[in-house]
Design a protein around this motif. Structure first.
Motif, PDB file in Angstrom:
ATOM      1  N   GLU A  74     -62.715 -78.906   3.204  1.00 31.67           N
ATOM      2  CA  GLU A  74     -61.433 -78.298   2.844  1.00 31.67           C
ATOM      3  C   GLU A  74     -60.522 -78.193   4.062  1.00 31.67           C
ATOM      4  O   GLU A  74     -59.318 -78.475   3.973  1.00 31.67           O
ATOM      5  CB  GLU A  74     -61.672 -76.915   2.232  1.00 31.67           C
ATOM      6  CG  GLU A  74     -62.287 -76.983   0.826  1.00 31.67           C
ATOM      7  CD  GLU A  74     -62.883 -75.654   0.387  1.00 31.67           C
ATOM      8  OE1 GLU A  74     -62.691 -74.643   1.104  1.00 31.67           O
ATOM      9  OE2 GLU A  74     -63.548 -75.625  -0.664  1.00 31.67           O
ATOM     10  N   GLN A  75     -61.075 -77.809   5.208  1.00 28.59           N
ATOM     11  CA  GLN A  75     -60.277 -77.722   6.430  1.00 28.59           C
ATOM     12  C   GLN A  75     -59.784 -79.096   6.859  1.00 28.59           C
ATOM     13  O   GLN A  75     -58.601 -79.263   7.205  1.00 28.59           O
ATOM     14  CB  GLN A  75     -61.106 -77.098   7.553  1.00 28.59           C
ATOM     15  CG  GLN A  75     -61.267 -75.591   7.457  1.00 28.59           C
ATOM     16  CD  GLN A  75     -61.888 -75.018   8.724  1.00 28.59           C
ATOM     17  OE1 GLN A  75     -62.798 -75.602   9.300  1.00 28.59           O
ATOM     18  NE2 GLN A  75     -61.374 -73.883   9.156  1.00 28.59           N
ATOM     19  N   TRP A 120     -65.979 -77.301  -7.848  1.00 30.60           N
ATOM     20  CA  TRP A 120     -65.574 -77.611  -6.477  1.00 30.60           C
ATOM     21  C   TRP A 120     -64.969 -79.008  -6.397  1.00 30.60           C
ATOM     22  O   TRP A 120     -63.927 -79.204  -5.775  1.00 30.60           O
ATOM     23  CB  TRP A 120     -66.753 -77.492  -5.516  1.00 30.60           C
ATOM     24  CG  TRP A 120     -66.300 -77.620  -4.092  1.00 30.60           C
ATOM     25  CD1 TRP A 120     -65.737 -76.647  -3.307  1.00 30.60           C
ATOM     26  CD2 TRP A 120     -66.320 -78.820  -3.298  1.00 30.60           C
ATOM     27  NE1 TRP A 120     -65.417 -77.163  -2.071  1.00 30.60           N
ATOM     28  CE2 TRP A 120     -65.765 -78.492  -2.033  1.00 30.60           C
ATOM     29  CE3 TRP A 120     -66.772 -80.116  -3.524  1.00 30.60           C
ATOM     30  CZ2 TRP A 120     -65.636 -79.418  -1.003  1.00 30.60           C
ATOM     31  CZ3 TRP A 120     -66.638 -81.048  -2.503  1.00 30.60           C
ATOM     32  CH2 TRP A 120     -66.077 -80.701  -1.262  1.00 30.60           C
ATOM     33  N   PHE A 121     -65.601 -79.981  -7.050  1.00 29.87           N
ATOM     34  CA  PHE A 121     -65.058 -81.337  -7.027  1.00 29.87           C
ATOM     35  C   PHE A 121     -63.725 -81.416  -7.764  1.00 29.87           C
ATOM     36  O   PHE A 121     -62.819 -82.144  -7.356  1.00 29.87           O
ATOM     37  CB  PHE A 121     -66.063 -82.327  -7.616  1.00 29.87           C
ATOM     38  CG  PHE A 121     -66.953 -82.953  -6.576  1.00 29.87           C
ATOM     39  CD1 PHE A 121     -66.609 -84.140  -5.968  1.00 29.87           C
ATOM     40  CD2 PHE A 121     -68.129 -82.318  -6.186  1.00 29.87           C
ATOM     41  CE1 PHE A 121     -67.416 -84.713  -4.997  1.00 29.87           C
ATOM     42  CE2 PHE A 121     -68.948 -82.882  -5.217  1.00 29.87           C
ATOM     43  CZ  PHE A 121     -68.594 -84.074  -4.613  1.00 29.87           C
ATOM     44  N   THR A 126     -57.915 -81.964  -7.439  1.00 27.43           N
ATOM     45  CA  THR A 126     -56.580 -81.419  -7.724  1.00 27.43           C
ATOM     46  C   THR A 126     -55.755 -81.308  -6.456  1.00 27.43           C
ATOM     47  O   THR A 126     -54.559 -81.661  -6.435  1.00 27.43           O
ATOM     48  CB  THR A 126     -56.699 -80.034  -8.389  1.00 27.43           C
ATOM     49  OG1 THR A 126     -57.446 -80.162  -9.605  1.00 27.43           O
ATOM     50  CG2 THR A 126     -55.328 -79.461  -8.711  1.00 27.43           C
ATOM     51  N   MET A 127     -56.377 -80.822  -5.383  1.00 22.80           N
ATOM     52  CA  MET A 127     -55.664 -80.710  -4.114  1.00 22.80           C
ATOM     53  C   MET A 127     -55.189 -82.074  -3.624  1.00 22.80           C
ATOM     54  O   MET A 127     -54.046 -82.239  -3.191  1.00 22.80           O
ATOM     55  CB  MET A 127     -56.562 -80.069  -3.059  1.00 22.80           C
ATOM     56  CG  MET A 127     -55.921 -79.960  -1.686  1.00 22.80           C
ATOM     57  SD  MET A 127     -56.970 -79.139  -0.474  1.00 22.80           S
ATOM     58  CE  MET A 127     -58.293 -80.350  -0.317  1.00 22.80           C
ATOM     59  N   ASN A 132     -49.731 -85.819  -2.637  1.00 23.54           N
ATOM     60  CA  ASN A 132     -48.887 -87.011  -2.554  1.00 23.54           C
ATOM     61  C   ASN A 132     -49.281 -87.906  -1.384  1.00 23.54           C
ATOM     62  O   ASN A 132     -48.445 -88.527  -0.737  1.00 23.54           O
ATOM     63  CB  ASN A 132     -47.404 -86.652  -2.462  1.00 23.54           C
ATOM     64  CG  ASN A 132     -46.525 -87.777  -2.986  1.00 23.54           C
ATOM     65  OD1 ASN A 132     -46.915 -88.514  -3.885  1.00 23.54           O
ATOM     66  ND2 ASN A 132     -45.332 -87.917  -2.426  1.00 23.54           N
ATOM     67  N   VAL A 133     -50.582 -87.956  -1.115  1.00 22.66           N
ATOM     68  CA  VAL A 133     -51.158 -88.867  -0.136  1.00 22.66           C
ATOM     69  C   VAL A 133     -52.066 -89.834  -0.891  1.00 22.66           C
ATOM     70  O   VAL A 133     -52.782 -89.437  -1.810  1.00 22.66           O
ATOM     71  CB  VAL A 133     -51.980 -88.089   0.921  1.00 22.66           C
ATOM     72  CG1 VAL A 133     -52.745 -89.044   1.830  1.00 22.66           C
ATOM     73  CG2 VAL A 133     -51.067 -87.195   1.746  1.00 22.66           C
ATOM     74  N   ASN A 134     -52.031 -91.109  -0.536  1.00 20.37           N
ATOM     75  CA  ASN A 134     -52.922 -92.078  -1.164  1.00 20.37           C
ATOM     76  C   ASN A 134     -54.373 -91.740  -0.847  1.00 20.37           C
ATOM     77  O   ASN A 134     -54.708 -91.394   0.296  1.00 20.37           O
ATOM     78  CB  ASN A 134     -52.608 -93.495  -0.678  1.00 20.37           C
ATOM     79  CG  ASN A 134     -51.283 -94.003  -1.207  1.00 20.37           C
ATOM     80  OD1 ASN A 134     -51.028 -93.936  -2.413  1.00 20.37           O
ATOM     81  ND2 ASN A 134     -50.434 -94.504  -0.326  1.00 20.37           N
TER      82      ASN A 134
END
Length: 213
Positions: A74-75, A120-121, A126-127, A132-134
């Motif tokens: 996540e970080q 979690w997955f 979703t994040m 908006n990153v490939n």
């Protein structure tokens, strides 16, 4: 929550997940992913094929990262989203096993643990979708045997976890060798894990993955 009137949606990056046997070139495909500055996060140490690749940074998960793998990822992703044009996750089958090991260690309720894994997955997917990153992800393949004429192949992940994660993806495909060429199956009608929301292609050369019509 954000609302968009009359279908005037903002431009959106894309997400691809490719699964297949080891050695078919899943990691190598990240070289062709769109973006000038890219980050590959490796969970299975198969990074030699990217040695010397310009514009690609590589983050390798180490033994010490595993007890807090969810927090670590996540970080990393939160920082990467603001820095890179494309993010690669190689290999999410290995990542799933690391996460499940942590969850199992905290609880003995197997059913509840798999629910936590799925959540979690889904949260990670979703994040990434909202960033908006490939995104390019890989997974190992399961071959259920020739008795399964349809649906013989699938990604090596818990089925519900796989569905939760890939619901965010535009393309899911199986990479394999056919007549000494690397091809990707995108046709869900074959019964294998596959979909293509970007165009109508069903079977493509691996080199054409990121060339949506």
């Amino acid at each position: 929550m954000r609302f968009f009137k009359n279908g005037e949606l903002p431009p959106q990056a894309h997400m691809w997940l490719i699964y297949g046997d080891g050695g078919t070139g899943k990691t190598t495909l990240f070289r062709e992913a769109p973006g000038e500055k890219k980050l590959l996060i490796s969970f299975d140490l198969s990074t030699d094929v990217l040695r010397g690749a310009k514009g690609i940074d590589v983050g390798i998960i180490e033994q010490g990262d595993m007890p807090s793998i969810q927090h670590t990822i996540e970080q990393w992703l939160n920082r990467a989203i603001s820095t890179y044009d494309a993010i690669g996750l190689d290999n999410v089958s290995a990542l799933q096993n690391m996460v499940l090991e942590n969850i199992d260690g905290a609880s003995k309720d197997g059913r509840q643990n798999y629910q936590k894994l799925q959540l979690w997955f889904r949260s990670m997917g979703t994040m990434l979708r909202q960033s908006n990153v490939n995104v390019y992800a890989t997974a190992h393949q399961i071959d259920k045997g020739p008795e399964f004429m349809n649906g013989r192949y699938e990604a090596d992940m818990n089925a519900k976890t796989f569905n939760s994660f890939t619901s965010m993806f535009d393309v899911v495909g199986r990479l394999y060798l056919k007549d000494n060429k690397r091809v990707i199956e995108l046709d869900p009608e074959q019964g294998n894990h596959a979909k293509n929301r970007l165009d109508d292609r069903k079977l493509i050369n691996a080199s054409e993955l990121f060339q949506a019509n």
